[in-house]
Write an enzyme that holds these catalytic residues in place. Structure first.
Site, PDB file in Angstrom:
ATOM      1  N   LEU A  82      -9.295  -4.431   3.449  1.00 41.96           N
ATOM      2  CA  LEU A  82      -7.971  -4.492   4.054  1.00 41.96           C
ATOM      3  C   LEU A  82      -7.811  -3.290   4.963  1.00 41.96           C
ATOM      4  O   LEU A  82      -8.375  -2.228   4.702  1.00 41.96           O
ATOM      5  CB  LEU A  82      -6.885  -4.470   2.969  1.00 41.96           C
ATOM      6  CG  LEU A  82      -6.829  -5.658   2.019  1.00 41.96           C
ATOM      7  CD1 LEU A  82      -5.823  -5.400   0.904  1.00 41.96           C
ATOM      8  CD2 LEU A  82      -6.479  -6.932   2.761  1.00 41.96           C
ATOM      9  N   ASP A  83      -7.028  -3.441   6.012  1.00 43.58           N
ATOM     10  CA  ASP A  83      -6.758  -2.317   6.906  1.00 43.58           C
ATOM     11  C   ASP A  83      -6.083  -1.186   6.144  1.00 43.58           C
ATOM     12  O   ASP A  83      -5.425  -1.410   5.113  1.00 43.58           O
ATOM     13  CB  ASP A  83      -5.860  -2.757   8.063  1.00 43.58           C
ATOM     14  CG  ASP A  83      -6.570  -3.705   9.021  1.00 43.58           C
ATOM     15  OD1 ASP A  83      -7.816  -3.710   9.030  1.00 43.58           O
ATOM     16  OD2 ASP A  83      -5.865  -4.417   9.757  1.00 43.58           O
ATOM     17  N   LYS A  84      -6.198   0.001   6.685  1.00 48.12           N
ATOM     18  CA  LYS A  84      -5.661   1.203   6.039  1.00 48.12           C
ATOM     19  C   LYS A  84      -4.190   1.045   5.654  1.00 48.12           C
ATOM     20  O   LYS A  84      -3.783   1.395   4.555  1.00 48.12           O
ATOM     21  CB  LYS A  84      -5.838   2.414   6.963  1.00 48.12           C
ATOM     22  CG  LYS A  84      -5.249   3.693   6.422  1.00 48.12           C
ATOM     23  CD  LYS A  84      -5.403   4.832   7.403  1.00 48.12           C
ATOM     24  CE  LYS A  84      -4.710   6.080   6.898  1.00 48.12           C
ATOM     25  NZ  LYS A  84      -4.760   7.163   7.853  1.00 48.12           N
ATOM     26  N   ASP A  85      -3.385   0.528   6.548  1.00 45.59           N
ATOM     27  CA  ASP A  85      -1.943   0.451   6.299  1.00 45.59           C
ATOM     28  C   ASP A  85      -1.509  -0.851   5.622  1.00 45.59           C
ATOM     29  O   ASP A  85      -0.315  -1.100   5.473  1.00 45.59           O
ATOM     30  CB  ASP A  85      -1.176   0.645   7.608  1.00 45.59           C
ATOM     31  CG  ASP A  85      -1.384   2.053   8.153  1.00 45.59           C
ATOM     32  OD1 ASP A  85      -1.452   2.995   7.332  1.00 45.59           O
ATOM     33  OD2 ASP A  85      -1.485   2.209   9.382  1.00 45.59           O
ATOM     34  N   THR A  86      -2.465  -1.661   5.204  1.00 43.07           N
ATOM     35  CA  THR A  86      -2.175  -2.926   4.534  1.00 43.07           C
ATOM     36  C   THR A  86      -2.350  -2.765   3.033  1.00 43.07           C
ATOM     37  O   THR A  86      -3.309  -2.175   2.573  1.00 43.07           O
ATOM     38  CB  THR A  86      -3.124  -4.031   5.048  1.00 43.07           C
ATOM     39  OG1 THR A  86      -3.009  -4.133   6.472  1.00 43.07           O
ATOM     40  CG2 THR A  86      -2.798  -5.373   4.421  1.00 43.07           C
TER      41      THR A  86
END
Length: 167
Positions: A132-136
């Site tokens: 998952l993306d860092k901010d997800t």
């Protein structure tokens, strides 16, 4: 180290095939994993170590033993992990936003993989199944061995995202 033993009994349709064909087609072992099995002499027919070119007969008992020591360069770092599920094959973690899943050149530590390595307290290779993306935020699955990782990467998971918008 967790040892996985894959087993198969040869039926009439498989007679005359190479053991490598059985492993790839019936047990879904990848070519890469087959090479590791060959190099570590972990392919057995009727209890005897065999080459992957061995021709099988009806009722032969095939075993592939997945027991390899694989290291990676991920450092162990203590981290609070919210574990949603764990068994001998999988680890499911609820990832909070702001955390990177796997180390990279611009983020070499304080990643989820660093925390998982610490939690598992071993030198095994860390195997994320999804990222998952860092901010997800969301669930990240980690396989505890190569066979499980390969199995899950063949499956095309459906990702659903929920966004809350104010204003």
């Amino acid at each position: 180290m967790i040892k996985i033993k894959l087993e198969y009994i040869v039926n009439a349709n498989d007679v005359g095939k190479k053991v490598s064909e059985i492993l790839k087609n019936n047990l879904e072992i990848s070519q890469r994993l087959l090479i590791k099995l060959k190099n570590h002499h972990q392919i057995f027919v009727n209890g005897e170590s065999v080459y992957s070119s061995y021709i099988v007969q009806e009722n032969d008992y095939i075993e592939a033993v997945l027991e390899f020591q694989e290291d990676d360069d991920i450092l162990m770092q203590e981290m609070q992990l919210e574990i949603l599920y764990e068994d001998e094959y999988l680890l499911a973690i609820n990832k909070k936003p702001g955390i990177v899943v796997h180390p990279c050149s611009y983020h070499p530590d304080n990643t989820l993989a660093n925390g998982v390595k610490y939690y598992l307290n071993n030198n095994k290779k860390i195997r994320p199944i999804n990222r998952l993306d860092k901010d997800t935020s969301g669930i990240v699955l980690f396989a505890k061995n190569e066979y499980v990782q390969e199995y899950f990467t063949k499956i095309k998971p459906v990702k659903e995202y929920l966004a809350i918008i104010i204003g």
